[in-house]
Scaffold this motif. Sequence first.
Motif, mmCIF file in Angstrom:
data_model
loop_
_atom_site.group_PDB
_atom_site.id
_atom_site.type_symbol
_atom_site.label_atom_id
_atom_site.label_comp_id
_atom_site.label_asym_id
_atom_site.label_seq_id
_atom_site.Cartn_x
_atom_site.Cartn_y
_atom_site.Cartn_z
ATOM 1 N N MET A 20 -24.228 -21.968 17.862
ATOM 2 C CA MET A 20 -25.130 -21.869 16.722
ATOM 3 C C MET A 20 -26.587 -21.625 17.123
ATOM 4 O O MET A 20 -27.331 -20.973 16.384
ATOM 5 C CB MET A 20 -25.038 -23.130 15.854
ATOM 6 C CG MET A 20 -23.706 -23.288 15.157
ATOM 7 S SD MET A 20 -23.265 -21.893 14.104
ATOM 8 C CE MET A 20 -24.522 -21.986 12.842
ATOM 9 N N ASP A 21 -27.006 -22.150 18.277
ATOM 10 C CA ASP A 21 -28.429 -22.118 18.621
ATOM 11 C C ASP A 21 -28.789 -21.327 19.882
ATOM 12 O O ASP A 21 -29.950 -20.990 20.075
ATOM 13 C CB ASP A 21 -28.959 -23.541 18.802
ATOM 14 C CG ASP A 21 -29.017 -24.322 17.500
ATOM 15 O OD1 ASP A 21 -28.910 -23.710 16.427
ATOM 16 O OD2 ASP A 21 -29.169 -25.553 17.561
ATOM 17 N N ARG A 22 -27.820 -21.052 20.774
ATOM 18 C CA ARG A 22 -28.179 -20.447 22.060
ATOM 19 C C ARG A 22 -27.172 -19.401 22.558
ATOM 20 O O ARG A 22 -27.146 -19.087 23.743
ATOM 21 C CB ARG A 22 -28.295 -21.535 23.131
ATOM 22 C CG ARG A 22 -29.347 -22.575 22.853
ATOM 23 C CD ARG A 22 -29.479 -23.583 23.974
ATOM 24 N NE ARG A 22 -29.583 -23.007 25.291
ATOM 25 C CZ ARG A 22 -30.709 -22.547 25.844
ATOM 26 N NH1 ARG A 22 -31.821 -22.602 25.181
ATOM 27 N NH2 ARG A 22 -30.705 -22.050 27.061
ATOM 28 N N ALA A 23 -26.377 -18.843 21.721
ATOM 29 C CA ALA A 23 -25.295 -17.953 22.150
ATOM 30 C C ALA A 23 -25.787 -16.628 22.743
ATOM 31 O O ALA A 23 -25.122 -16.045 23.590
ATOM 32 C CB ALA A 23 -24.348 -17.668 20.987
ATOM 33 N N PHE A 24 -26.943 -16.171 22.326
ATOM 34 C CA PHE A 24 -27.437 -14.854 22.728
ATOM 35 C C PHE A 24 -28.847 -14.983 23.305
ATOM 36 O O PHE A 24 -29.558 -15.931 23.012
ATOM 37 C CB PHE A 24 -27.474 -13.907 21.519
ATOM 38 C CG PHE A 24 -26.196 -13.901 20.739
ATOM 39 C CD1 PHE A 24 -25.074 -13.245 21.220
ATOM 40 C CD2 PHE A 24 -26.104 -14.571 19.523
ATOM 41 C CE1 PHE A 24 -23.881 -13.251 20.495
ATOM 42 C CE2 PHE A 24 -24.930 -14.580 18.794
ATOM 43 C CZ PHE A 24 -23.808 -13.924 19.285
ATOM 44 N N GLY A 34 -28.832 -18.110 18.279
ATOM 45 C CA GLY A 34 -27.399 -18.177 18.030
ATOM 46 C C GLY A 34 -27.058 -17.708 16.630
ATOM 47 O O GLY A 34 -27.864 -17.086 15.936
ATOM 48 N N TRP A 35 -25.854 -18.071 16.226
ATOM 49 C CA TRP A 35 -25.359 -17.652 14.920
ATOM 50 C C TRP A 35 -26.190 -18.211 13.782
ATOM 51 O O TRP A 35 -26.285 -17.598 12.721
ATOM 52 C CB TRP A 35 -23.886 -18.017 14.767
ATOM 53 C CG TRP A 35 -23.037 -17.148 15.618
ATOM 54 C CD1 TRP A 35 -22.452 -17.458 16.812
ATOM 55 C CD2 TRP A 35 -22.712 -15.780 15.367
ATOM 56 N NE1 TRP A 35 -21.776 -16.376 17.314
ATOM 57 C CE2 TRP A 35 -21.920 -15.326 16.442
ATOM 58 C CE3 TRP A 35 -23.004 -14.891 14.346
ATOM 59 C CZ2 TRP A 35 -21.428 -14.032 16.511
ATOM 60 C CZ3 TRP A 35 -22.502 -13.599 14.408
ATOM 61 C CH2 TRP A 35 -21.726 -13.190 15.477
ATOM 62 N N GLY A 40 -29.213 -16.782 9.162
ATOM 63 C CA GLY A 40 -30.468 -16.984 8.454
ATOM 64 C C GLY A 40 -31.112 -15.724 7.922
ATOM 65 O O GLY A 40 -31.944 -15.797 7.019
ATOM 66 N N VAL A 41 -30.775 -14.574 8.461
ATOM 67 C CA VAL A 41 -31.389 -13.341 7.961
ATOM 68 C C VAL A 41 -30.769 -12.883 6.640
ATOM 69 O O VAL A 41 -31.291 -11.981 6.003
ATOM 70 C CB VAL A 41 -31.350 -12.191 9.003
ATOM 71 C CG1 VAL A 41 -32.119 -12.566 10.245
ATOM 72 C CG2 VAL A 41 -29.941 -11.769 9.319
ATOM 73 N N VAL A 49 -25.033 -21.424 4.596
ATOM 74 C CA VAL A 49 -23.782 -21.283 5.330
ATOM 75 C C VAL A 49 -23.898 -21.963 6.702
ATOM 76 O O VAL A 49 -22.965 -22.605 7.176
ATOM 77 C CB VAL A 49 -23.397 -19.791 5.486
ATOM 78 C CG1 VAL A 49 -22.282 -19.595 6.490
ATOM 79 C CG2 VAL A 49 -23.002 -19.212 4.133
ATOM 80 N N ALA A 50 -25.064 -21.846 7.312
ATOM 81 C CA ALA A 50 -25.291 -22.446 8.634
ATOM 82 C C ALA A 50 -25.283 -23.978 8.579
ATOM 83 O O ALA A 50 -25.204 -24.625 9.631
ATOM 84 C CB ALA A 50 -26.600 -21.939 9.221
ATOM 85 N N LEU A 51 -25.346 -24.546 7.389
ATOM 86 C CA LEU A 51 -25.260 -26.012 7.259
ATOM 87 C C LEU A 51 -23.866 -26.535 7.618
ATOM 88 O O LEU A 51 -23.729 -27.665 8.089
ATOM 89 C CB LEU A 51 -25.593 -26.457 5.836
ATOM 90 C CG LEU A 51 -27.048 -26.418 5.420
ATOM 91 C CD1 LEU A 51 -27.174 -26.764 3.939
ATOM 92 C CD2 LEU A 51 -27.891 -27.351 6.252
#
Length: 118
Positions: A20-24, A34-35, A40-41, A49-51
């Motif tokens: 969620m926070d560091r994938a890329f 991350g995702w 968020g965009v 959805v990210a919740l």
Amino acid sequence: MITDKHFQRLERAERLARLMDRAFRVPGTQIRFGWDAIFGVIPGIGDSVALLPSLYIIGLARGAGVPLSVLLEMAWNMVMDWFIGLFPLVGDVLDIGFKANIRNARLLRTYLEGARTA
């Protein structure tokens, strides 16, 4: 008593937090996202959805016996991440730096490691 099952929950939380926070990584920089940032965009629904993964991490912590005070701190991180993301563009940039899921996985690790030695 802290068991291997508690640390299995931690591993799941850390794995999801990284996704969620560091994938890329932004090429040529140390900036990671991350995702959560990608969702968020999408105006309006992306941050909501990210919740869901964030709630899952808090659920893992609850199942591991984390005290209410730590769960509330985790919930605060989640709400702040959601709120920051509501602001178009600026919120998306700030969201990349806040990394609520990583913070929450760290809180879970800190609790479990402290409880194991106590």
